[in-house]
Design an enzyme around this catalytic site. Structure first.
Site, PDB file in Angstrom:
ATOM      1  N   ASN A  62      32.343  44.005  29.696  1.00  0.00           N
ATOM      2  CA  ASN A  62      32.819  43.391  30.933  1.00  0.00           C
ATOM      3  C   ASN A  62      32.522  41.895  30.926  1.00  0.00           C
ATOM      4  O   ASN A  62      31.512  41.429  30.410  1.00  0.00           O
ATOM      5  CB  ASN A  62      32.255  44.085  32.178  1.00  0.00           C
ATOM      6  CG  ASN A  62      30.754  44.205  32.239  1.00  0.00           C
ATOM      7  OD1 ASN A  62      30.098  44.475  31.242  1.00  0.00           O
ATOM      8  ND2 ASN A  62      30.206  44.049  33.426  1.00  0.00           N
ATOM      9  N   GLU A  64      32.555  38.954  33.674  1.00  0.00           N
ATOM     10  CA  GLU A  64      32.640  38.619  35.095  1.00  0.00           C
ATOM     11  C   GLU A  64      32.949  37.144  35.300  1.00  0.00           C
ATOM     12  O   GLU A  64      32.845  36.339  34.376  1.00  0.00           O
ATOM     13  CB  GLU A  64      31.335  38.993  35.802  1.00  0.00           C
ATOM     14  CG  GLU A  64      31.107  40.486  35.826  1.00  0.00           C
ATOM     15  CD  GLU A  64      29.849  40.886  36.573  1.00  0.00           C
ATOM     16  OE1 GLU A  64      29.684  42.098  36.770  1.00  0.00           O
ATOM     17  OE2 GLU A  64      29.031  40.021  36.955  1.00  0.00           O
ATOM     18  N   CYS A  73      37.158  44.301  33.056  1.00  0.00           N
ATOM     19  CA  CYS A  73      36.298  45.411  32.658  1.00  0.00           C
ATOM     20  C   CYS A  73      36.264  45.571  31.140  1.00  0.00           C
ATOM     21  O   CYS A  73      37.212  45.212  30.440  1.00  0.00           O
ATOM     22  CB  CYS A  73      36.797  46.708  33.277  1.00  0.00           C
ATOM     23  SG  CYS A  73      36.810  46.725  35.078  1.00  0.00           S
ATOM     24  N   GLU A  75      36.575  48.229  29.306  1.00  0.00           N
ATOM     25  CA  GLU A  75      37.598  49.111  28.760  1.00  0.00           C
ATOM     26  C   GLU A  75      38.899  48.360  28.495  1.00  0.00           C
ATOM     27  O   GLU A  75      39.511  48.496  27.431  1.00  0.00           O
ATOM     28  CB  GLU A  75      37.887  50.270  29.728  1.00  0.00           C
ATOM     29  CG  GLU A  75      36.686  51.141  29.992  1.00  0.00           C
ATOM     30  CD  GLU A  75      35.857  50.707  31.202  1.00  0.00           C
ATOM     31  OE1 GLU A  75      35.575  49.490  31.351  1.00  0.00           O
ATOM     32  OE2 GLU A  75      35.485  51.584  32.001  1.00  0.00           O
ATOM     33  N   CYS A 112      37.076  52.547  36.037  1.00  0.00           N
ATOM     34  CA  CYS A 112      37.658  52.292  37.349  1.00  0.00           C
ATOM     35  C   CYS A 112      39.150  52.656  37.320  1.00  0.00           C
ATOM     36  O   CYS A 112      39.725  52.937  36.263  1.00  0.00           O
ATOM     37  CB  CYS A 112      37.465  50.829  37.748  1.00  0.00           C
ATOM     38  SG  CYS A 112      38.523  49.659  36.856  1.00  0.00           S
ATOM     39  N   CYS A 115      41.338  50.484  34.982  1.00  0.00           N
ATOM     40  CA  CYS A 115      41.160  50.814  33.564  1.00  0.00           C
ATOM     41  C   CYS A 115      41.817  52.147  33.225  1.00  0.00           C
ATOM     42  O   CYS A 115      42.428  52.289  32.168  1.00  0.00           O
ATOM     43  CB  CYS A 115      39.679  50.844  33.210  1.00  0.00           C
ATOM     44  SG  CYS A 115      38.944  49.193  33.188  1.00  0.00           S
TER      45      CYS A 115
END
Length: 161
Positions: A62, A64, A73, A75, A112, A115
């Site tokens: 990830n 940010e 993210c 993934e 999430c 993803c």
């Protein structure tokens, strides 16, 4: 009116050592990626590794941003990089692991919704399931046979034709 039930099976491993060698290697790559995550705002580090049909393992974590919607993210970082570097190459499996600086993550963390949709696109496109392995820092590991298990009734390009 009728009612239908949607269900799926998962495999639960009690520990990392129960995984076969291929899955251990894939999850180890995800842990390595997790340890390099850039998560100064959430303190929640996620790593993902993607196993391609040619045997390559692509890592992502990830990333940010102070402007929260601008981050990405783990993934999607891994899947999009795999798609960019190896276009058309099928994804066999994805390992995902999460850890927090603030508390121990003892349960597997699932992708999430964004993803799930992104991985679903690849699974639909390649006409083959993508195995998903989920792990926290400690505790059990969950294996799903397909991303479709995590996103039943998913949206795909067939709705656009």
């Amino acid at each position: 009116m009728s009612q239908k039930k949607i269900s799926f099976d998962i495999t639960v491993y009690d520990s990392f050592n129960e995984l076969n060698n291929d899955n251990q290697n894939l999850m180890s790559a995800a842990v390595k990626a997790r340890n390099r995550a850039y998560a100064p705002y959430s303190s929640f580090n996620v790593g993902a590794s993607v196993l391609l049909e040619n045997g390559e393992i692509i890592e992502g974590n990830n990333q940010e941003n102070a402007s929260y919607p601008s981050g990405l993210c783990a993934e999607r970082v891994a899947v999009f990089y795999a798609g960019a570097k190896y276009p058309g190459m099928k994804i066999k499996a994805i390992a995902i692991t999460a850890a927090s600086i603030n508390h121990e993550v003892s349960e597997p963390a699932a992708p999430c919704g964004n993803c799930r949709q992104a991985i679903s696109e690849y699974e639909f496109r390649q006409h083959e399931p993508i195995k998903i392995l989920l792990m926290g820092e400690t505790g059990s590991i969950i294996e799903c046979n397909s991303l479709a298990d995590l996103l039943p009734l998913g949206f795909n390009s067939s709705f656009l034709n």
